[in-house]
Design an enzyme around this catalytic site. Structure first.
Site, short mmCIF file in Angstrom:
data_model
loop_
_atom_site.label_atom_id
_atom_site.label_comp_id
_atom_site.label_asym_id
_atom_site.label_seq_id
_atom_site.Cartn_x
_atom_site.Cartn_y
_atom_site.Cartn_z
N SER A 18 0.86 -1.19 0.00
CA SER A 18 0.00 0.00 0.00
C SER A 18 0.89 1.23 0.00
CB SER A 18 -0.89 0.00 1.24
OG SER A 18 -1.40 1.31 1.45
N HIS A 43 -1.57 -1.34 -3.97
CA HIS A 43 -2.82 -0.95 -3.31
C HIS A 43 -2.76 0.56 -3.10
CE1 HIS A 43 -6.30 -1.66 -0.64
NE2 HIS A 43 -5.79 -0.72 0.13
N ASP A 45 -4.79 3.84 -1.61
CA ASP A 45 -5.84 4.25 -0.67
C ASP A 45 -6.31 5.66 -0.97
OD1 ASP A 45 -6.09 1.98 1.15
OD2 ASP A 45 -4.00 2.42 1.68
N MET A 47 -8.70 8.56 0.05
CA MET A 47 -9.48 9.01 1.21
C MET A 47 -9.92 10.45 1.00
SD MET A 47 -7.09 7.62 4.29
CE MET A 47 -6.33 6.00 4.29
N HIS A 77 -8.62 1.44 -3.41
CA HIS A 77 -9.52 1.28 -2.27
C HIS A 77 -10.12 2.65 -1.98
CE1 HIS A 77 -9.67 0.43 2.37
NE2 HIS A 77 -10.88 0.57 1.85
N MET A 79 -12.07 5.04 0.03
CA MET A 79 -12.67 5.44 1.31
C MET A 79 -13.26 6.83 1.08
SD MET A 79 -9.60 3.90 3.58
CE MET A 79 -8.58 3.77 2.11
N MET A 152 -11.65 -5.04 6.11
CA MET A 152 -10.73 -4.17 6.84
C MET A 152 -10.42 -4.79 8.20
SD MET A 152 -9.96 -1.66 4.92
CE MET A 152 -8.93 -0.87 6.18
N ASP A 187 -6.90 -5.95 4.80
CA ASP A 187 -6.18 -4.68 4.77
C ASP A 187 -6.13 -4.10 6.18
OD1 ASP A 187 -5.15 -2.18 4.14
OD2 ASP A 187 -6.88 -1.55 2.94
N GLY A 189 -2.81 -3.77 9.36
CA GLY A 189 -2.06 -4.48 10.39
C GLY A 189 -1.49 -5.82 9.93
C1 DX5 Z 1 -6.04 2.02 6.00
C2 DX5 Z 1 -5.66 1.69 4.57
C3 DX5 Z 1 -4.62 0.62 4.48
C4 DX5 Z 1 -3.30 0.99 5.09
C5 DX5 Z 1 -2.67 -0.24 5.64
O1 DX5 Z 1 -7.12 2.87 6.01
O2 DX5 Z 1 -6.80 1.23 3.86
O3 DX5 Z 1 -4.45 0.18 3.14
O4 DX5 Z 1 -2.44 1.61 4.16
O5 DX5 Z 1 -1.57 0.10 6.44
P1 DX5 Z 1 -0.82 -0.97 7.38
O6 DX5 Z 1 -0.45 -2.13 6.51
O7 DX5 Z 1 0.35 -0.22 7.90
O8 DX5 Z 1 -1.80 -1.37 8.43
ZN ZN Z 2 -6.55 0.18 1.87
#
Ligand code: DX5
Ligand code: ZN
Length: 230
Positions: A18, A43, A45, A47, A77, A79, A152, A187, A189
């Site tokens: 990501s 990936h 993100d 937002m 992704h 959001m 998630m 996705d 942690g």
């Molecule tokens: C969180 C994102 C993830 C994030 C994951 O809102 O959707 O894709 O980048 O980050 P890690 O792998 O550090 O948890």
């Molecule tokens: Zn994501």
């Protein structure tokens, strides 16, 4: 234009760095590094500051990723509260997969219909995502019509949070209902300590930001994640 790698054509676990945790002062070389180091797809993100409080980035960055990596699959992704308005811009910039959130409306079917009518979706893979507190049943009404379900395992909005093992039962419940041509993605942690449990729950695609970009040797980081799968 070179062909883009199709992750759906392969039935093996995929690791998706990501770029949220990349060093954006050198995004192109960061992308090259994680792909040369064994990342299967990127990936991305998106937002909007409404669906989640954070604002990240949008089509300009997708376009830059496409230019940096013409053959990489760009898994976006969203959001965002209006995926049907944002998705066409991302697709024009080079997105291959568009995943929207099931929490947006009471009627997930209507969100999917709005999205499908806004994106002339030829060649674009549509997925649906659910937050940690959202039950698996939220995606069941549209399960036949998406290629991907994204579970998630952190509350969306930031990289670097702790994995929530409570989502693993939900992964199993969803995986049992997926066809062989559909994929289950997780996705949040994902690390060497958590990836094995997610794999055991049926996950196919593993997103990781800090576990890859937070390490100086990305090849070692991705190899360690892969080793954790078995
Ligand atoms: C969180 C994102 C993830 C994030 C994951 O809102 O959707 O894709 O980048 O980050 P890690 O792998 O550090 O948890
Ligand atoms: Zn994501």
């Amino acid at each position: 234009m070179p062909d883009v790698f199709d992750p759906y054509a392969h039935d093996r676990p995929m690791i998706l760095p990501s770029i949220l945790s990349a060093d954006f002062t050198k995004l192109g070389s960061e992308i090259d590094d994680v792909l040369d180091s064994g990342g299967d797809a990127l990936h991305i993100d998106i937002m909007d500051g409404h669906f989640v409080r954070t604002v990240s980035f949008g089509p300009v960055v997708v376009k830059a990723a496409r230019q940096a990596a013409p053959e990489a699959y760009l898994d976006c992704h969203l959001m965002v509260t209006r995926p049907e308005e944002v998705a066409p811009q991302l697709i024009a910039a080079g997105a291959d997969g568009i995943t929207f959130h099931a929490e947006l409306a009471d009627n997930v079917r209507r969100t999917l219909a709005d999205l499908n009518s806004s994106v002339e979706s030829d060649g674009v893979d549509i997925g649906v995502a659910i937050n940690p507190m959202t039950p698996a049943e939220a995606v069941f009404p549209i399960l036949d019509e998406v290629r991907l379900v994204l579970v998630m395992s952190v509350v969306p909005g930031a990289s670097g949070q702790s994995f929530m093992p409570s989502v693993l039962d939900k992964c199993e419940a969803i995986k049992r209902r997926l066809r062989p041509d559909q994929r289950l993605e997780i996705d949040g942690g994902i690390s060497v300590d958590t990836i094995g449990r997610a794999r055991s729950a049926g996950v196919d695609w593993f997103v990781a930001a800090s576990a890859i970009f937070g390490e100086s040797n990305r090849a070692d980081a991705i190899a360690a994640l892969r080793a954790g799968l078995s």
